[in-house]
Design a protein around this motif. Structure first.
Motif, PDB file in Angstrom:
ATOM      1  N   VAL A 178       0.822  -1.208   0.000  1.00  0.00           N
ATOM      2  CA  VAL A 178       0.000   0.000   0.000  1.00  0.00           C
ATOM      3  C   VAL A 178       0.860   1.263   0.000  1.00  0.00           C
ATOM      4  CG1 VAL A 178      -1.570   1.348   1.439  1.00  0.00           C
ATOM      5  CG2 VAL A 178      -2.016  -1.072   1.050  1.00  0.00           C
ATOM      6  N   SER A 179       1.991   1.210   0.678  1.00  0.00           N
ATOM      7  CA  SER A 179       2.818   2.414   0.829  1.00  0.00           C
ATOM      8  C   SER A 179       3.277   2.975  -0.514  1.00  0.00           C
ATOM      9  CB  SER A 179       4.031   2.109   1.711  1.00  0.00           C
ATOM     10  OG  SER A 179       4.837   1.112   1.130  1.00  0.00           O
ATOM     11  N   LYS A 180       3.305   2.149  -1.566  1.00  0.00           N
ATOM     12  CA  LYS A 180       3.772   2.609  -2.866  1.00  0.00           C
ATOM     13  C   LYS A 180       2.834   3.627  -3.501  1.00  0.00           C
ATOM     14  CE  LYS A 180       6.498  -1.472  -4.154  1.00  0.00           C
ATOM     15  NZ  LYS A 180       6.680  -2.553  -5.153  1.00  0.00           N
ATOM     16  N   ARG A 181       1.563   3.624  -3.088  1.00  0.00           N
ATOM     17  CA  ARG A 181       0.609   4.546  -3.705  1.00  0.00           C
ATOM     18  C   ARG A 181       0.743   5.965  -3.161  1.00  0.00           C
ATOM     19  NH1 ARG A 181      -5.469   3.151  -1.787  1.00  0.00           N
ATOM     20  NH2 ARG A 181      -5.852   5.394  -1.757  1.00  0.00           N
ATOM     21  N   PHE A 182       1.399   6.101  -2.011  1.00  0.00           N
ATOM     22  CA  PHE A 182       1.523   7.413  -1.382  1.00  0.00           C
ATOM     23  C   PHE A 182       2.874   8.044  -1.710  1.00  0.00           C
ATOM     24  CE2 PHE A 182      -1.431   5.027   1.300  1.00  0.00           C
ATOM     25  CZ  PHE A 182      -2.492   5.908   1.346  1.00  0.00           C
ATOM     26  N   ASN A 183       2.867   9.358  -1.839  1.00  0.00           N
ATOM     27  CA  ASN A 183       4.111  10.079  -2.117  1.00  0.00           C
ATOM     28  C   ASN A 183       5.037  10.043  -0.903  1.00  0.00           C
ATOM     29  OD1 ASN A 183       3.293  10.838  -4.736  1.00  0.00           O
ATOM     30  ND2 ASN A 183       2.078  12.508  -3.896  1.00  0.00           N
ATOM     31  N   ILE A 184       6.323   9.970  -1.174  1.00  0.00           N
ATOM     32  CA  ILE A 184       7.309   9.833  -0.098  1.00  0.00           C
ATOM     33  C   ILE A 184       7.396  11.109   0.735  1.00  0.00           C
ATOM     34  CG2 ILE A 184       9.759   9.497   0.424  1.00  0.00           C
ATOM     35  CD1 ILE A 184       9.956   7.712  -2.014  1.00  0.00           C
ATOM     36  N   PHE A 185       7.344  12.260   0.069  1.00  0.00           N
ATOM     37  CA  PHE A 185       7.562  13.523   0.773  1.00  0.00           C
ATOM     38  C   PHE A 185       6.256  14.321   0.873  1.00  0.00           C
ATOM     39  CE2 PHE A 185      11.679  12.543  -1.249  1.00  0.00           C
ATOM     40  CZ  PHE A 185      12.438  12.395  -0.105  1.00  0.00           C
ATOM     41  N   GLU A 186       6.149  15.063   1.957  1.00  0.00           N
ATOM     42  CA  GLU A 186       5.009  15.936   2.182  1.00  0.00           C
ATOM     43  C   GLU A 186       5.507  17.226   2.817  1.00  0.00           C
ATOM     44  OE1 GLU A 186       0.938  16.303   4.855  1.00  0.00           O
ATOM     45  OE2 GLU A 186       2.795  15.427   5.624  1.00  0.00           O
ATOM     46  N   ALA A 187       4.838  18.317   2.519  1.00  0.00           N
ATOM     47  CA  ALA A 187       5.146  19.599   3.165  1.00  0.00           C
ATOM     48  C   ALA A 187       3.867  20.157   3.759  1.00  0.00           C
ATOM     49  CB  ALA A 187       5.740  20.577   2.160  1.00  0.00           C
ATOM     50  N   ASP A 188       3.972  20.796   4.901  1.00  0.00           N
ATOM     51  CA  ASP A 188       2.799  21.457   5.466  1.00  0.00           C
ATOM     52  C   ASP A 188       3.179  22.761   6.150  1.00  0.00           C
ATOM     53  OD1 ASP A 188       3.744  20.759   7.994  1.00  0.00           O
ATOM     54  OD2 ASP A 188       2.382  19.087   8.237  1.00  0.00           O
ATOM     55  N   ALA A 189       2.174  23.591   6.322  1.00  0.00           N
ATOM     56  CA  ALA A 189       2.329  24.840   7.063  1.00  0.00           C
ATOM     57  C   ALA A 189       1.794  24.626   8.466  1.00  0.00           C
ATOM     58  CB  ALA A 189       1.570  25.965   6.378  1.00  0.00           C
ATOM     59  N   LEU A 190       2.348  25.329   9.439  1.00  0.00           N
ATOM     60  CA  LEU A 190       1.859  25.191  10.805  1.00  0.00           C
ATOM     61  C   LEU A 190       1.715  26.562  11.453  1.00  0.00           C
ATOM     62  CD1 LEU A 190       4.352  25.538  13.126  1.00  0.00           C
ATOM     63  CD2 LEU A 190       5.069  23.414  12.071  1.00  0.00           C
ATOM     64  N   LEU A 191       0.709  26.637  12.303  1.00  0.00           N
ATOM     65  CA  LEU A 191       0.411  27.871  13.032  1.00  0.00           C
ATOM     66  C   LEU A 191      -0.088  27.472  14.410  1.00  0.00           C
ATOM     67  CD1 LEU A 191       0.034  30.997  12.939  1.00  0.00           C
ATOM     68  CD2 LEU A 191      -2.316  30.547  12.207  1.00  0.00           C
ATOM     69  N   GLY A 192       0.522  28.033  15.442  1.00  0.00           N
ATOM     70  CA  GLY A 192       0.122  27.615  16.776  1.00  0.00           C
ATOM     71  C   GLY A 192       0.483  28.615  17.854  1.00  0.00           C
ATOM     72  N   GLY A 193       0.216  28.213  19.058  1.00  0.00           N
ATOM     73  CA  GLY A 193       0.532  29.035  20.214  1.00  0.00           C
ATOM     74  C   GLY A 193       0.403  28.224  21.484  1.00  0.00           C
ATOM     75  N   GLY A 194       0.912  28.778  22.565  1.00  0.00           N
ATOM     76  CA  GLY A 194       0.852  28.065  23.827  1.00  0.00           C
ATOM     77  C   GLY A 194       1.519  28.853  24.930  1.00  0.00           C
ATOM     78  N   ALA A 195       1.890  28.143  25.976  1.00  0.00           N
ATOM     79  CA  ALA A 195       2.516  28.776  27.132  1.00  0.00           C
ATOM     80  C   ALA A 195       3.627  27.888  27.664  1.00  0.00           C
ATOM     81  CB  ALA A 195       1.488  29.049  28.223  1.00  0.00           C
ATOM     82  N   GLU A 196       4.620  28.529  28.236  1.00  0.00           N
ATOM     83  CA  GLU A 196       5.730  27.820  28.893  1.00  0.00           C
ATOM     84  C   GLU A 196       5.758  28.195  30.368  1.00  0.00           C
ATOM     85  OE1 GLU A 196       9.515  28.434  27.121  1.00  0.00           O
ATOM     86  OE2 GLU A 196       9.076  27.159  25.392  1.00  0.00           O
ATOM     87  N   PHE A 197       6.082  27.212  31.195  1.00  0.00           N
ATOM     88  CA  PHE A 197       6.090  27.396  32.643  1.00  0.00           C
ATOM     89  C   PHE A 197       7.463  27.022  33.188  1.00  0.00           C
ATOM     90  CE2 PHE A 197       2.102  25.727  30.977  1.00  0.00           C
ATOM     91  CZ  PHE A 197       1.217  26.756  31.288  1.00  0.00           C
ATOM     92  N   GLN A 198       8.118  27.973  33.829  1.00  0.00           N
ATOM     93  CA  GLN A 198       9.441  27.738  34.406  1.00  0.00           C
ATOM     94  C   GLN A 198       9.305  26.902  35.668  1.00  0.00           C
ATOM     95  OE1 GLN A 198      12.326  29.386  32.919  1.00  0.00           O
ATOM     96  NE2 GLN A 198      13.436  27.818  34.082  1.00  0.00           N
ATOM     97  N   MET A 199       9.938  25.715  35.676  1.00  0.00           N
ATOM     98  CA  MET A 199       9.814  24.797  36.809  1.00  0.00           C
ATOM     99  C   MET A 199      11.096  24.687  37.626  1.00  0.00           C
ATOM    100  SD  MET A 199       6.717  24.006  36.490  1.00  0.00           S
ATOM    101  CE  MET A 199       6.596  22.736  37.756  1.00  0.00           C
ATOM    102  N   GLY A 200      12.154  25.261  37.131  1.00  0.00           N
ATOM    103  CA  GLY A 200      13.439  25.208  37.819  1.00  0.00           C
ATOM    104  C   GLY A 200      14.423  26.062  37.069  1.00  0.00           C
TER     105      GLY A 200
END
Length: 221
Positions: free
Chosen positions: A153-175
């Motif tokens: 099955v893997s032969k039907r899919f293209n080997i390489f893919e590219a995507d865009a990403l957009l995100g956000g979040g928070a960081e917490f200092q623990m030490g």
């Protein structure tokens, strides 16, 4: 300016940049809601039947080139794909239809920019992330099968893919050098992943692309 002085100046600049730069490396796990979208004429009736719960896991690295700005990269193993259907009535009246559960695994190389705020509360900063990733397929299944009609099955899919990403979040200092982070990221596939439907319908304009939203949790050191 003599070549020796130019070389010395470049070395000093590089040393200064390295001294200011800071690298934070961490581990990340990303439960992901994955789906697919289609670029195709309406007559093919492509539909996403459902979204799938997938998982991503790997190593991330933030390279700070200024106090609140970092180049973010890493290496992650991520599952993608969902259940899709199609139905096409041919000119002779016969129908081509089907329902496929696509499951693909990729190794991702994210390339993005992270922008950090100053502390919003003591020990906590908010970040925004924008960029993309270059992905390499490592495994694939269709309807939980790796081999169909004697062909991988893997032969039907293209080997390489590219995507865009957009995100956000928070960081917490623990030490002194340990941070926990949590965020959400939207991944929008930019490239066609599957040539099977092009061949089945004889239409090179058909494209199937990955889409997903992930919750990202991790720790940096």
């Amino acid at each position: 300016m003599p070549m020796k002085k130019i070389t010395l100046l470049l070395l000093l600049l590089c040393a200064g940049f390295t001294a200011m730069a800071q690298i934070e490396i961490g581990l990340q796990i990303s439960p992901t809601i994955a789906g697919n979208r289609f670029v195709a004429e309406d007559r093919y009736n492509f539909e996403k039947e459902s979204s799938s719960l997938r998982l991503g896991v790997g190593v991330v690295a933030d390279y700070f080139f200024a106090q609140n700005y970092a180049f973010s990269t890493g290496l992650l193993y991520r599952s993608k794909g969902s259940e899709i259907s199609y139905r096409f009535t041919q000119p002779d009246g016969s129908t081509l239809s089907g329902q496929d559960d696509l499951s693909l695994q990729y190794v991702e190389l994210p390339l993005s920019l992270k922008l950090f705020t100053n502390e919003v509360v003591p020990g906590t900063v908010v970040y925004f992330q924008v960029g993309g990733s270059l992905n390499t397929k490592v495994a694939a299944q269709v309807n939980d099968q790796k081999v169909i009609n004697g062909e991988k099955v893997s032969k039907r899919f293209n080997i390489f893919e590219a995507d865009a990403l957009l995100g956000g979040g928070a960081e917490f200092q623990m030490g002194q050098s340990t941070k926990l982070f949590a965020g959400i990221t939207y991944h929008r596939g930019l490239s066609n992943i599957d040539d099977f439907y092009r061949d089945r319908f004889g239409d090179n304009n058909i494209e199937v692309k990955n889409n997903s939203v992930s919750l990202d949790f991790g720790v940096k050191f």
